[in-house]
Design a protein around this motif. Structure first.
Motif, PDB file in Angstrom:
ATOM      1  N   ALA A 110      49.298   1.340  50.219  1.00  5.79           N
ATOM      2  CA  ALA A 110      48.172   2.276  50.347  1.00  5.79           C
ATOM      3  C   ALA A 110      47.523   2.569  48.998  1.00  5.79           C
ATOM      4  CB  ALA A 110      48.666   3.576  50.983  1.00  5.79           C
ATOM      5  N   ASP A 111      48.287   2.432  47.923  1.00  8.20           N
ATOM      6  CA  ASP A 111      47.749   2.723  46.590  1.00  8.20           C
ATOM      7  C   ASP A 111      46.687   1.706  46.173  1.00  8.20           C
ATOM      8  OD1 ASP A 111      47.756   4.455  44.367  1.00  8.20           O
ATOM      9  OD2 ASP A 111      48.900   2.991  43.197  1.00  8.20           O
ATOM     10  N   ARG A 112      46.617   0.570  46.843  1.00  3.65           N
ATOM     11  CA  ARG A 112      45.601  -0.452  46.522  1.00  3.65           C
ATOM     12  C   ARG A 112      44.291  -0.217  47.283  1.00  3.65           C
ATOM     13  NH1 ARG A 112      47.589  -6.326  47.287  1.00  3.65           N
ATOM     14  NH2 ARG A 112      45.760  -6.639  45.960  1.00  3.65           N
ATOM     15  N   LEU A 113      44.285   0.769  48.166  1.00  8.11           N
ATOM     16  CA  LEU A 113      43.122   1.008  49.017  1.00  8.11           C
ATOM     17  C   LEU A 113      42.261   2.140  48.456  1.00  8.11           C
ATOM     18  CD1 LEU A 113      45.006   0.743  52.416  1.00  8.11           C
ATOM     19  CD2 LEU A 113      43.656  -1.033  51.273  1.00  8.11           C
ATOM     20  N   PRO A 114      41.030   2.303  48.966  1.00  3.35           N
ATOM     21  CA  PRO A 114      40.139   3.348  48.448  1.00  3.35           C
ATOM     22  C   PRO A 114      40.720   4.743  48.644  1.00  3.35           C
ATOM     23  CG  PRO A 114      38.921   1.766  49.778  1.00  3.35           C
ATOM     24  CD  PRO A 114      40.371   1.459  49.973  1.00  3.35           C
ATOM     25  N   THR A 115      40.336   5.664  47.751  1.00 10.10           N
ATOM     26  CA  THR A 115      40.758   7.053  47.835  1.00 10.10           C
ATOM     27  C   THR A 115      39.529   7.950  47.823  1.00 10.10           C
ATOM     28  OG1 THR A 115      40.963   7.250  45.432  1.00 10.10           O
ATOM     29  CG2 THR A 115      42.930   6.588  46.656  1.00 10.10           C
ATOM     30  N   LEU A 116      39.700   9.156  48.328  1.00 16.57           N
ATOM     31  CA  LEU A 116      38.621  10.136  48.333  1.00 16.57           C
ATOM     32  C   LEU A 116      39.212  11.489  47.967  1.00 16.57           C
ATOM     33  CD1 LEU A 116      35.661  10.858  48.934  1.00 16.57           C
ATOM     34  CD2 LEU A 116      36.377  11.350  51.291  1.00 16.57           C
ATOM     35  N   ASN A 117      38.715  12.056  46.879  1.00 17.85           N
ATOM     36  CA  ASN A 117      39.151  13.368  46.410  1.00 17.85           C
ATOM     37  C   ASN A 117      38.017  14.367  46.574  1.00 17.85           C
ATOM     38  OD1 ASN A 117      41.863  12.803  45.326  1.00 17.85           O
ATOM     39  ND2 ASN A 117      40.739  11.460  43.941  1.00 17.85           N
ATOM     40  N   LEU A 118      38.372  15.561  46.935  1.00 12.44           N
ATOM     41  CA  LEU A 118      37.415  16.639  47.085  1.00 12.44           C
ATOM     42  C   LEU A 118      37.820  17.773  46.143  1.00 12.44           C
ATOM     43  CD1 LEU A 118      34.988  17.829  48.677  1.00 12.44           C
ATOM     44  CD2 LEU A 118      36.681  18.785  50.269  1.00 12.44           C
ATOM     45  N   ALA A 119      36.902  18.223  45.293  1.00  9.39           N
ATOM     46  CA  ALA A 119      37.156  19.307  44.357  1.00  9.39           C
ATOM     47  C   ALA A 119      36.116  20.403  44.567  1.00  9.39           C
ATOM     48  CB  ALA A 119      37.117  18.799  42.914  1.00  9.39           C
ATOM     49  N   ALA A 120      36.535  21.637  44.515  1.00  4.09           N
ATOM     50  CA  ALA A 120      35.638  22.781  44.697  1.00  4.09           C
ATOM     51  C   ALA A 120      35.932  23.821  43.625  1.00  4.09           C
ATOM     52  CB  ALA A 120      35.809  23.380  46.089  1.00  4.09           C
ATOM     53  N   ASN A 121      34.877  24.516  43.213  1.00  2.39           N
ATOM     54  CA  ASN A 121      35.002  25.526  42.170  1.00  2.39           C
ATOM     55  C   ASN A 121      34.057  26.674  42.508  1.00  2.39           C
ATOM     56  OD1 ASN A 121      35.702  26.815  39.851  1.00  2.39           O
ATOM     57  ND2 ASN A 121      34.707  25.398  38.454  1.00  2.39           N
ATOM     58  N   TYR A 122      34.570  27.888  42.541  1.00  2.00           N
ATOM     59  CA  TYR A 122      33.737  29.051  42.864  1.00  2.00           C
ATOM     60  C   TYR A 122      34.168  30.195  41.945  1.00  2.00           C
ATOM     61  CZ  TYR A 122      31.505  32.857  45.414  1.00  2.00           C
ATOM     62  OH  TYR A 122      30.728  33.937  45.753  1.00  2.00           O
ATOM     63  N   GLY A 123      33.140  30.886  41.360  1.00  5.02           N
ATOM     64  CA  GLY A 123      33.506  31.949  40.445  1.00  5.02           C
ATOM     65  C   GLY A 123      32.356  32.851  40.063  1.00  5.02           C
ATOM     66  N   PHE A 124      32.610  33.670  39.049  1.00  5.00           N
ATOM     67  CA  PHE A 124      31.666  34.669  38.546  1.00  5.00           C
ATOM     68  C   PHE A 124      31.416  34.400  37.074  1.00  5.00           C
ATOM     69  CE2 PHE A 124      31.104  38.693  36.259  1.00  5.00           C
ATOM     70  CZ  PHE A 124      29.950  39.175  36.858  1.00  5.00           C
ATOM     71  N   LEU A 125      30.157  34.507  36.654  1.00  5.74           N
ATOM     72  CA  LEU A 125      29.764  34.216  35.272  1.00  5.74           C
ATOM     73  C   LEU A 125      28.953  35.389  34.728  1.00  5.74           C
ATOM     74  CD1 LEU A 125      29.413  32.207  32.881  1.00  5.74           C
ATOM     75  CD2 LEU A 125      27.344  31.392  34.029  1.00  5.74           C
ATOM     76  N   GLN A 126      29.250  35.769  33.484  1.00 10.44           N
ATOM     77  CA  GLN A 126      28.468  36.804  32.798  1.00 10.44           C
ATOM     78  C   GLN A 126      28.254  36.372  31.359  1.00 10.44           C
ATOM     79  OE1 GLN A 126      29.415  41.071  33.207  1.00 10.44           O
ATOM     80  NE2 GLN A 126      29.396  41.179  30.966  1.00 10.44           N
ATOM     81  N   THR A 127      26.986  36.375  30.941  1.00 10.03           N
ATOM     82  CA  THR A 127      26.636  36.009  29.570  1.00 10.03           C
ATOM     83  C   THR A 127      25.778  37.119  28.969  1.00 10.03           C
ATOM     84  OG1 THR A 127      26.654  33.660  30.148  1.00 10.03           O
ATOM     85  CG2 THR A 127      25.580  34.281  28.084  1.00 10.03           C
ATOM     86  N   ASP A 128      26.212  37.642  27.834  1.00 11.84           N
ATOM     87  CA  ASP A 128      25.509  38.720  27.145  1.00 11.84           C
ATOM     88  C   ASP A 128      24.914  38.159  25.856  1.00 11.84           C
ATOM     89  OD1 ASP A 128      24.565  40.978  25.961  1.00 11.84           O
ATOM     90  OD2 ASP A 128      26.455  42.104  26.049  1.00 11.84           O
TER      91      ASP A 128
END
Length: 475
Positions: free
Chosen positions: A301-319
């Motif tokens: 199975a390691d020779r076959l295609p792979t699909l990874n899903l990554a997600a990122n959610y957050g809060f940002l503050q810049t002063d």
């Protein structure tokens, strides 16, 4: 874009857990026999004793076994190895689930400007998650491999229980034999001293030459040397029992059994078809084979295609000093991958795993044949020693009668002392050989019990887990 993403996710869910590898079929080299060749058949149909040492009906040995199961340090190591294998199973299983983590970042920096320099503060907090779709059951196969290794580790622990119990019983009865041999040697020393006194008296009376006096002294010295050998064997055997029980080498730990039991009871062998279920070493080989098979599936199975899903959610503050920017942010990343060039590494890994499967399949079949051979050898040894004990018992009676006659003839001056010395040596050797043969028969019974395996070890493992408050889960 949304349609494409939805299609990818649906395909991933549909294909997840689909393996392209068919597990190796495990078969025996030949069908098991209907009966053991060396078995007389009288006790073959009787069920095999589970806690086999109880056939000796020795409470002292039973207590030593209990101490062995609680104090032996080899068992402690084996339990630790089993815990490692179970932890490895949980590690492998964790790779099949999404990962989720929290992260944060804070910074303060000075930025040059047209009018004046500005100090900027950045704050960032987010939750990150990633997941690899197990299209070809790669992660599942790796978890299955770890589970099989954990099962093999448990079977190896059962094998150790069986082996240690046999070692303890063997040493226990060896100690009893050495005590009996030592007592026989002391009787021989006392007899040689009495004979030496008789020869000295006859020498002073001028009835025998000096050569007979020297021969009597030589016989006494040889008997005393033999006693030292048995005393040494007794000490080293008791040291071995103490270490098996998890204690420092010492004397007296084996109890006070001084006579070998006249054990002639036949040990039930059961049916040959049951041997595969009773031998934990065979089970360990089987689980190791299944682990290698799962590793091969994962390598394919390691020779076959792979699909990874990554997600990122957050809060940002810049002063920026002149104003503050705040808000939420999110990111969704899809990473398909297909290995193209790797220098043949993945192909070679598949070939290596195929060879491992072939090796372990052959090892499993060999273990099956060895198990049946061990039972047959033990049965043959048992029958041979039973016949040898009968012949040695007759020899003991004959040599004892010959010694009485030689002493009588010596007192009447019919024979010289060489006849007494030869008869004495033969009588001692016959009694010593009979003791050794009786202990060897017990040892052969123990070897047969070990070769037949058992199921009692699993209960001992569960009991130990319960005593320690740990969960005895079969992963």
């Amino acid at each position: 874009m949304r349609l494409a993403l939805t299609s990818v996710l649906l395909c991933g869910l549909l294909l997840a857990g689909c393996s392209l590898y068919r597990p190796t079929r495990v078969s025996l080299p030949v069908e098991p026999p209907g009966r053991y060749v060396e078995d007389s058949g009288a006790v073959a149909a009787a069920p095999v004793l589970d806690r086999w040492w109880q056939i000796f009906h020795d409470p002292q040995l039973d207590r030593l076994m209990e101490r062995l199961f609680t104090g032996n340090l080899q068992l402690e190591q084996a339990f630790a190895r089993l815990e490692q294998a179970r932890a490895a199973t949980r590690i492998a299983g964790g790779a099949r689930w999404p990962s989720l983590g929290l992260g944060g970042q804070g910074s303060r920096e000075k930025v040059p400007g047209f009018v004046q320099n500005a100090v900027v503060y950045n704050y960032r907090f987010s939750a990150q998650s990633s997941f690899e779709f197990d299209f070809w059951s790669k992660q599942k196969d790796r978890q299955r491999s770890a589970m099989q290794l954990a099962a093999a580790s448990r079977s190896e622990l059962q094998t150790l229980y069986l082996s240690l119990s046999a070692q303890l019983a063997d040493l226990y009865y060896f100690v009893a034999e050495q005590r009996a041999q030592l007592r026989l040697a002391e009787e021989t020393v006392a007899s040689c001293r009495e004979t030496l006194k008789l020869v000295e008296r006859r020498y002073r009376q001028g009835l025998v030459p000096a050569a007979e006096l020297y021969q009597a002294r030589q016989s006494l010295a040889a008997a005393e040397a033999g006693r030292s050998t048995f005393a040494r064997n007794l000490a080293t055997a008791e040291h071995g029992i103490a270490v098996l029980l998890g204690d420092y080498p010492g004397r007296g730990v084996s109890g006070n059994l001084a006579e070998l039991p006249a054990f002639r009871e036949q040990f039930p062998t059961g049916l040959p078809a049951d041997l595969l279920q009773r031998r934990p070493d065979i089970a360990a080989r089987f689980h190791q084979l299944r682990s290698a098979d799962a590793e091969l599936a994962a390598a394919i199975a390691d020779r076959l295609p792979t699909l990874n899903l990554a997600a990122n959610y957050g809060f940002l503050q810049t002063d920026f000093g002149i104003g503050v920017i705040t808000g939420n942010f999110w990111q969704l990343l899809i990473q398909p991958a297909l290995p193209l060039l790797d220098g043949g590494r993945r192909r070679a890994e598949v070939a290596r795993n195929r060879a491992v499967v072939r090796e372990r399949l052959a090892g499993y079949r060999q273990a099956v044949l060895d198990a049946y051979r061990e039972v047959e050898d033990a049965l043959a040894d048992n029958h041979s020693d039973e016949q040898r004990i009968e012949r040695l018992a007759a020899m003991v009676d004959a040599t004892a009668a010959n010694l009485r006659l030689a002493r009588k003839n010596y007192l009447y001056g019919i024979d010289d002392y060489l006849q007494v010395l030869s008869a004495q040596r033969n009588a001692l050797q016959a009694r010593s050989e009979l003791l050794a043969a009786r202990r060897q028969l017990i040892s052969d019974r123990i070897s047969l019990a070990r070769a037949l395996g058992g199921t009692w070890m699993d209960r001992e493992i569960s009991r130990r887990f319960a005593a320690s408050g740990e969960n005895d889960n079969h992963e």
